[in-house]
Write a protein that holds these residues in place. Sequence first.
Motif, PDB file in Angstrom:
ATOM      1  N   MET A 256      12.508  41.482  85.054  1.00  0.00           N
ATOM      2  CA  MET A 256      11.845  42.376  85.993  1.00  0.00           C
ATOM      3  C   MET A 256      10.848  43.240  85.246  1.00  0.00           C
ATOM      4  SD  MET A 256      15.440  43.246  87.896  1.00  0.00           S
ATOM      5  CE  MET A 256      16.340  42.715  86.420  1.00  0.00           C
ATOM      6  N   TRP A 257       9.591  43.212  85.681  1.00  0.00           N
ATOM      7  CA  TRP A 257       8.545  44.046  85.107  1.00  0.00           C
ATOM      8  C   TRP A 257       8.752  45.497  85.571  1.00  0.00           C
ATOM      9  CZ3 TRP A 257       8.197  39.048  84.557  1.00  0.00           C
ATOM     10  CH2 TRP A 257       7.309  38.497  83.626  1.00  0.00           C
ATOM     11  N   PRO A 258       8.188  46.473  84.877  1.00  0.00           N
ATOM     12  CA  PRO A 258       8.416  47.879  85.251  1.00  0.00           C
ATOM     13  C   PRO A 258       7.899  48.242  86.648  1.00  0.00           C
ATOM     14  CG  PRO A 258       6.800  47.699  83.472  1.00  0.00           C
ATOM     15  CD  PRO A 258       7.454  46.363  83.602  1.00  0.00           C
ATOM     16  N   ASP A 259       6.861  47.532  87.141  1.00  0.00           N
ATOM     17  CA  ASP A 259       6.385  47.834  88.498  1.00  0.00           C
ATOM     18  C   ASP A 259       7.441  47.446  89.538  1.00  0.00           C
ATOM     19  OD1 ASP A 259       5.964  45.038  88.267  1.00  0.00           O
ATOM     20  OD2 ASP A 259       3.838  45.349  87.841  1.00  0.00           O
ATOM     21  N   TYR A 260       8.117  46.337  89.305  1.00  0.00           N
ATOM     22  CA  TYR A 260       9.226  45.948  90.187  1.00  0.00           C
ATOM     23  C   TYR A 260      10.345  46.979  90.102  1.00  0.00           C
ATOM     24  CZ  TYR A 260      13.292  43.406  91.944  1.00  0.00           C
ATOM     25  OH  TYR A 260      14.420  43.047  92.641  1.00  0.00           O
ATOM     26  N   TRP A 261      10.694  47.357  88.896  1.00  0.00           N
ATOM     27  CA  TRP A 261      11.788  48.297  88.684  1.00  0.00           C
ATOM     28  C   TRP A 261      11.511  49.631  89.384  1.00  0.00           C
ATOM     29  CZ3 TRP A 261      16.336  46.954  86.544  1.00  0.00           C
ATOM     30  CH2 TRP A 261      17.233  47.980  86.231  1.00  0.00           C
ATOM     31  N   GLU A 372      -6.685  49.817  96.065  1.00  0.00           N
ATOM     32  CA  GLU A 372      -5.359  50.300  96.453  1.00  0.00           C
ATOM     33  C   GLU A 372      -4.310  49.181  96.410  1.00  0.00           C
ATOM     34  OE1 GLU A 372      -4.330  53.465  97.157  1.00  0.00           O
ATOM     35  OE2 GLU A 372      -6.299  53.914  96.300  1.00  0.00           O
ATOM     36  N   ALA A 373      -4.591  48.118  95.690  1.00  0.00           N
ATOM     37  CA  ALA A 373      -3.647  47.001  95.614  1.00  0.00           C
ATOM     38  C   ALA A 373      -2.411  47.397  94.814  1.00  0.00           C
ATOM     39  CB  ALA A 373      -4.305  45.788  94.980  1.00  0.00           C
ATOM     40  N   LEU A 374      -1.257  46.951  95.303  1.00  0.00           N
ATOM     41  CA  LEU A 374       0.009  47.069  94.575  1.00  0.00           C
ATOM     42  C   LEU A 374       0.554  45.666  94.383  1.00  0.00           C
ATOM     43  CD1 LEU A 374       2.542  48.622  93.489  1.00  0.00           C
ATOM     44  CD2 LEU A 374       3.432  48.510  95.835  1.00  0.00           C
ATOM     45  N   SER A 375       0.951  45.340  93.166  1.00  0.00           N
ATOM     46  CA  SER A 375       1.598  44.052  92.925  1.00  0.00           C
ATOM     47  C   SER A 375       2.765  44.259  91.969  1.00  0.00           C
ATOM     48  CB  SER A 375       0.611  43.020  92.353  1.00  0.00           C
ATOM     49  OG  SER A 375       0.010  43.482  91.160  1.00  0.00           O
ATOM     50  N   VAL A 376       3.863  43.570  92.232  1.00  0.00           N
ATOM     51  CA  VAL A 376       5.050  43.672  91.385  1.00  0.00           C
ATOM     52  C   VAL A 376       5.483  42.263  90.977  1.00  0.00           C
ATOM     53  CG1 VAL A 376       5.774  45.813  92.487  1.00  0.00           C
ATOM     54  CG2 VAL A 376       6.671  43.661  93.338  1.00  0.00           C
ATOM     55  N   TYR A 377       6.112  42.176  89.806  1.00  0.00           N
ATOM     56  CA  TYR A 377       6.381  40.884  89.180  1.00  0.00           C
ATOM     57  C   TYR A 377       7.841  40.821  88.722  1.00  0.00           C
ATOM     58  CZ  TYR A 377       1.320  40.934  89.220  1.00  0.00           C
ATOM     59  OH  TYR A 377       0.012  41.018  89.633  1.00  0.00           O
ATOM     60  N   TYR A 378       8.464  39.676  89.004  1.00  0.00           N
ATOM     61  CA  TYR A 378       9.875  39.490  88.650  1.00  0.00           C
ATOM     62  C   TYR A 378      10.200  38.013  88.824  1.00  0.00           C
ATOM     63  CZ  TYR A 378      10.484  39.370  93.730  1.00  0.00           C
ATOM     64  OH  TYR A 378      10.380  39.047  95.061  1.00  0.00           O
TER      65      TYR A 378
END
Length: 471
Positions: A256-261, A372-378
């Motif tokens: 889990m990347w920190p943006d996901y966390w 204003e894009a948000l992207s999360v990675y996991y």
Amino acid sequence: MPLDTDSLLARLASAFPGPALLAGDDIPARNLHDTSFLANVTPLAVLRPDTPEAVAEAVRLCAEAGVAMVPQGGLTGLAGGGHPIDGAVMISLERFNGIEEIDPASSTMTVRAGTPLEVIQKAADEAGFFIPLDLGARGSCLIGGNIGTNAGGNRVIRYGMTREMILGLEYVLPDGTLVSGLNKMLKNNAGYDLKQLFIGSEGTLGIVTRAVLRMHPKPGCVNAALCGLGSYDDVVNLLAEARRGLGPMLSAFEVMWPDYWQVVTETVGTRSPLEGKHAFYVLLETQGLDEEIDGPRFMSWIERVYEAGLLEDAAISQSLSDVQRFWDVRDACAEFMTRLGPHCAYDIGLPVTSMDAFADACRSRLVEAMPEALSVYYGHIGDGNLHIVALDRAVKEQPMDRISSIVYATVRDFRGTISAEHGIGLLKKPYLPYTRSAEELALMARIKAALDPAGLLNPGKVIDTPTGDLK
């Protein structure tokens, strides 16, 4: 000559009385869409056969009438593979469910295509066995859909994809022919392995009706650790050490990347088992035979990698409830729709060493196009599978085509695959050439034309039929 709509509905009503045929206002809302966020479509009818022979009859009648058919399972697919088509007949397997046999001697289970995955998991557990396939939608997804998309899930690193647990398969061809190959043998090289054509074909080549699943011994113990790491290099090195030091016990390696966390712990509100912030978070799981032997072995390995400097922090399970608590952090993505609102979800595959560079590039390109894009990675990094959730917070209606074009162009640049485990369906079809060569696409089209020359089975999904007019 193709039948007119009224004549076809009359023939279907005669062959499928009562709850087996739903039309008009009787069609439930759930059958008007899958989970791909495509607009609702009202089909001509929904057929719900409850035997393999009834599935074959449904397909035969539609084929004779020249009417398109779309197989439907639990409707949990994210790519539009089970989404209705205007004027088509939906063939739902939801009423054809149940476990027909558990054979302890051959370690097999024979199941009907409409059986929920969770029912299969529980039946195996009660019989002293283990079904390794596991998805967040386990309670609602059906095994036929799992087979049709070659589902992956959480434990591919040890057990492989759905394909690896299918020994035998029964299916209906686009002309209504019922083909039964319910083989129980692990070794069977008698001619072509025909079932492989239908596993992962998303209902475009045939409709799966029954399957023989390979079961595994039930684990004697499960241990897990939720770890904080300082860099992606440490993640890659930890994976190598886990493969080398834990061997076949390693059953999951989730990153889990920190943006996901941040989204999970702050927006969703899931309690973090770790103190402080880290550059990456890894969930490790092992399945052993004996807690007294494999538990200390796992602890000893954790201590070694910690002393080697690969871990900044780690929470170690002391019970199965701890294992579940760690998985709750990883499975919190199921709350994204409620907490983040409408968004775009992606399931891609990349070489392990490229994943962090890909995430950096994809994140930057999305923000460049949409500030204003948000992207999360996991994802299941141990098997090369990365999940992405992306949205533009500046608008309510998400620009899916724009976001997808950026994500998939980045996948192409990094020589990855646009689909690791969710299929192609409708949504990913325009981007299939990013992953498959022209020669591969041509061969897929030839196979489709050979089995479904009229292009009536799940038309427009995955690959087009090069000959014949779609009705």
